[in-house]
Motif scaffolding. Structure first.
Motif, PDB file in Angstrom:
ATOM      1  N   TYR A  32     -37.293  78.654  76.441  1.00 44.40           N
ATOM      2  CA  TYR A  32     -35.911  79.397  76.945  1.00 44.40           C
ATOM      3  C   TYR A  32     -35.374  78.535  78.145  1.00 44.40           C
ATOM      4  O   TYR A  32     -36.400  78.502  79.049  1.00 44.40           O
ATOM      5  CB  TYR A  32     -36.125  80.928  77.159  1.00 44.40           C
ATOM      6  CG  TYR A  32     -36.213  81.485  75.847  1.00 44.40           C
ATOM      7  CD1 TYR A  32     -35.114  81.973  75.002  1.00 44.40           C
ATOM      8  CD2 TYR A  32     -37.536  81.931  75.514  1.00 44.40           C
ATOM      9  CE1 TYR A  32     -35.184  82.609  73.877  1.00 44.40           C
ATOM     10  CE2 TYR A  32     -37.678  82.734  74.327  1.00 44.40           C
ATOM     11  CZ  TYR A  32     -36.636  83.100  73.597  1.00 44.40           C
ATOM     12  OH  TYR A  32     -36.603  83.791  72.426  1.00 44.40           O
ATOM     13  N   LEU A  33     -34.377  78.064  78.097  1.00 45.78           N
ATOM     14  CA  LEU A  33     -33.603  77.352  79.279  1.00 45.78           C
ATOM     15  C   LEU A  33     -32.457  77.919  79.961  1.00 45.78           C
ATOM     16  O   LEU A  33     -31.561  78.291  79.028  1.00 45.78           O
ATOM     17  CB  LEU A  33     -33.181  75.939  79.024  1.00 45.78           C
ATOM     18  CG  LEU A  33     -34.557  75.137  78.474  1.00 45.78           C
ATOM     19  CD1 LEU A  33     -33.768  73.623  78.035  1.00 45.78           C
ATOM     20  CD2 LEU A  33     -35.653  74.900  79.354  1.00 45.78           C
ATOM     21  N   ALA A  34     -32.150  78.175  81.167  1.00 47.40           N
ATOM     22  CA  ALA A  34     -30.968  78.562  81.869  1.00 47.40           C
ATOM     23  C   ALA A  34     -30.287  77.234  81.931  1.00 47.40           C
ATOM     24  O   ALA A  34     -30.761  76.472  82.896  1.00 47.40           O
ATOM     25  CB  ALA A  34     -31.412  79.290  83.040  1.00 47.40           C
ATOM     26  N   LEU A  35     -29.163  77.247  81.616  1.00 46.43           N
ATOM     27  CA  LEU A  35     -28.190  75.844  81.614  1.00 46.43           C
ATOM     28  C   LEU A  35     -27.016  76.086  82.741  1.00 46.43           C
ATOM     29  O   LEU A  35     -26.558  77.059  82.469  1.00 46.43           O
ATOM     30  CB  LEU A  35     -27.728  75.446  80.290  1.00 46.43           C
ATOM     31  CG  LEU A  35     -28.687  75.201  79.222  1.00 46.43           C
ATOM     32  CD1 LEU A  35     -28.166  74.804  77.975  1.00 46.43           C
ATOM     33  CD2 LEU A  35     -29.732  73.986  79.585  1.00 46.43           C
TER      34      LEU A  35
ATOM     35  N   ILE B 185     -28.500  88.937  75.145  1.00 46.16           N
ATOM     36  CA  ILE B 185     -28.623  87.498  74.628  1.00 46.16           C
ATOM     37  C   ILE B 185     -29.679  87.125  73.853  1.00 46.16           C
ATOM     38  O   ILE B 185     -29.548  86.305  73.012  1.00 46.16           O
ATOM     39  CB  ILE B 185     -28.535  86.735  76.033  1.00 46.16           C
ATOM     40  CG1 ILE B 185     -27.276  87.023  76.828  1.00 46.16           C
ATOM     41  CG2 ILE B 185     -28.915  85.246  75.840  1.00 46.16           C
ATOM     42  CD1 ILE B 185     -27.391  86.455  78.373  1.00 46.16           C
ATOM     43  N   ILE B 186     -30.821  87.565  73.927  1.00 47.29           N
ATOM     44  CA  ILE B 186     -31.909  87.440  73.287  1.00 47.29           C
ATOM     45  C   ILE B 186     -31.667  87.894  71.641  1.00 47.29           C
ATOM     46  O   ILE B 186     -31.864  87.238  70.760  1.00 47.29           O
ATOM     47  CB  ILE B 186     -33.251  88.253  73.688  1.00 47.29           C
ATOM     48  CG1 ILE B 186     -33.718  87.624  74.932  1.00 47.29           C
ATOM     49  CG2 ILE B 186     -34.520  88.158  72.490  1.00 47.29           C
ATOM     50  CD1 ILE B 186     -34.338  86.339  74.848  1.00 47.29           C
ATOM     51  N   LYS B 187     -30.794  89.099  71.448  1.00 54.08           N
ATOM     52  CA  LYS B 187     -30.653  89.589  70.156  1.00 54.08           C
ATOM     53  C   LYS B 187     -29.553  88.598  69.430  1.00 54.08           C
ATOM     54  O   LYS B 187     -29.609  88.443  68.247  1.00 54.08           O
ATOM     55  CB  LYS B 187     -29.818  90.747  70.381  1.00 54.08           C
ATOM     56  CG  LYS B 187     -29.229  91.475  69.104  1.00 54.08           C
ATOM     57  CD  LYS B 187     -28.773  92.706  69.406  1.00 54.08           C
ATOM     58  CE  LYS B 187     -28.131  93.554  68.207  1.00 54.08           C
ATOM     59  NZ  LYS B 187     -27.529  94.763  68.243  1.00 54.08           N
TER      60      LYS B 187
ATOM     61  N   LYS C 168     -36.367  76.044  83.113  1.00 55.42           N
ATOM     62  CA  LYS C 168     -37.128  76.921  82.305  1.00 55.42           C
ATOM     63  C   LYS C 168     -37.172  78.345  82.762  1.00 55.42           C
ATOM     64  O   LYS C 168     -37.684  78.632  83.763  1.00 55.42           O
ATOM     65  CB  LYS C 168     -38.559  76.404  81.946  1.00 55.42           C
ATOM     66  CG  LYS C 168     -38.595  74.903  81.309  1.00 55.42           C
ATOM     67  CD  LYS C 168     -39.919  74.639  80.987  1.00 55.42           C
ATOM     68  CE  LYS C 168     -40.842  74.448  82.029  1.00 55.42           C
ATOM     69  NZ  LYS C 168     -42.295  73.767  81.680  1.00 55.42           N
ATOM     70  N   VAL C 169     -37.153  79.321  81.619  1.00 51.88           N
ATOM     71  CA  VAL C 169     -37.067  80.813  82.103  1.00 51.88           C
ATOM     72  C   VAL C 169     -37.933  81.389  81.343  1.00 51.88           C
ATOM     73  O   VAL C 169     -38.229  80.953  79.945  1.00 51.88           O
ATOM     74  CB  VAL C 169     -35.724  81.322  82.119  1.00 51.88           C
ATOM     75  CG1 VAL C 169     -34.877  80.781  83.363  1.00 51.88           C
ATOM     76  CG2 VAL C 169     -35.101  81.379  80.953  1.00 51.88           C
ATOM     77  N   LYS C 170     -38.619  82.552  81.525  1.00 48.92           N
ATOM     78  CA  LYS C 170     -39.458  83.460  80.551  1.00 48.92           C
ATOM     79  C   LYS C 170     -38.420  84.312  79.862  1.00 48.92           C
ATOM     80  O   LYS C 170     -37.414  84.548  80.020  1.00 48.92           O
ATOM     81  CB  LYS C 170     -40.392  84.285  81.411  1.00 48.92           C
ATOM     82  CG  LYS C 170     -41.433  83.608  82.031  1.00 48.92           C
ATOM     83  CD  LYS C 170     -42.270  84.448  82.838  1.00 48.92           C
ATOM     84  CE  LYS C 170     -43.339  83.671  83.712  1.00 48.92           C
ATOM     85  NZ  LYS C 170     -44.101  84.459  84.499  1.00 48.92           N
ATOM     86  N   LYS C 171     -38.734  84.736  78.555  1.00 47.58           N
ATOM     87  CA  LYS C 171     -38.131  85.702  77.712  1.00 47.58           C
ATOM     88  C   LYS C 171     -37.742  86.973  78.564  1.00 47.58           C
ATOM     89  O   LYS C 171     -36.771  87.353  78.250  1.00 47.58           O
ATOM     90  CB  LYS C 171     -38.668  85.682  76.239  1.00 47.58           C
ATOM     91  CG  LYS C 171     -37.987  86.397  75.369  1.00 47.58           C
ATOM     92  CD  LYS C 171     -38.551  86.649  73.900  1.00 47.58           C
ATOM     93  CE  LYS C 171     -37.778  86.993  72.864  1.00 47.58           C
ATOM     94  NZ  LYS C 171     -38.708  87.288  71.745  1.00 47.58           N
ATOM     95  N   SER C 172     -38.834  87.305  79.130  1.00 46.60           N
ATOM     96  CA  SER C 172     -38.475  88.612  79.966  1.00 46.60           C
ATOM     97  C   SER C 172     -37.504  88.365  80.791  1.00 46.60           C
ATOM     98  O   SER C 172     -37.102  89.607  81.344  1.00 46.60           O
ATOM     99  CB  SER C 172     -39.970  89.171  80.250  1.00 46.60           C
ATOM    100  OG  SER C 172     -40.309  88.052  81.462  1.00 46.60           O
ATOM    101  N   GLU C 173     -37.114  87.324  81.380  1.00 45.97           N
ATOM    102  CA  GLU C 173     -36.221  87.297  82.388  1.00 45.97           C
ATOM    103  C   GLU C 173     -34.519  87.404  81.836  1.00 45.97           C
ATOM    104  O   GLU C 173     -33.812  87.286  82.443  1.00 45.97           O
ATOM    105  CB  GLU C 173     -36.249  85.987  83.127  1.00 45.97           C
ATOM    106  CG  GLU C 173     -37.550  85.826  84.108  1.00 45.97           C
ATOM    107  CD  GLU C 173     -37.756  84.491  84.507  1.00 45.97           C
ATOM    108  OE1 GLU C 173     -37.262  84.307  85.640  1.00 45.97           O
ATOM    109  OE2 GLU C 173     -38.501  83.593  84.041  1.00 45.97           O
ATOM    110  N   ILE C 174     -34.493  87.305  80.394  1.00 40.40           N
ATOM    111  CA  ILE C 174     -33.241  87.131  79.850  1.00 40.40           C
ATOM    112  C   ILE C 174     -32.725  88.253  79.356  1.00 40.40           C
ATOM    113  O   ILE C 174     -33.518  89.399  78.935  1.00 40.40           O
ATOM    114  CB  ILE C 174     -33.434  86.189  78.691  1.00 40.40           C
ATOM    115  CG1 ILE C 174     -34.034  84.653  79.007  1.00 40.40           C
ATOM    116  CG2 ILE C 174     -31.873  85.956  78.098  1.00 40.40           C
ATOM    117  CD1 ILE C 174     -34.247  83.808  78.153  1.00 40.40           C
TER     118      ILE C 174
END
Length: 57
Positions: free
Chosen positions: A26-29, A52-54, A42-48
């Protein structure tokens, strides 16, 4: 690459980097409308946000 903004709107982007990311990373752009992707981190899934994940799945 599929991307989702903070308003949960999906967009397809072309992105290249001098780094081989693992599949499913996962990337924050930071995106500029005219220049495209300006930066990433790069970010962890738990930070999103869950919405957005859905949208990505």
């Amino acid at each position: 690459m599929s991307a989702v903004n903070q308003k949960s709107k999906r967009k397809t982007l072309t992105f290249t980097a001098n780094y081989n990311f693992r599949k499913g990373a996962y990337l924050a752009l930071t995106v500029n409308k005219t220049k495209g992707v300006m930066s990433y981190k790069k970010v962890k899934k738990s930070e999103i946000n869950a919405e957005i994940i859905k949208e990505l799945n």
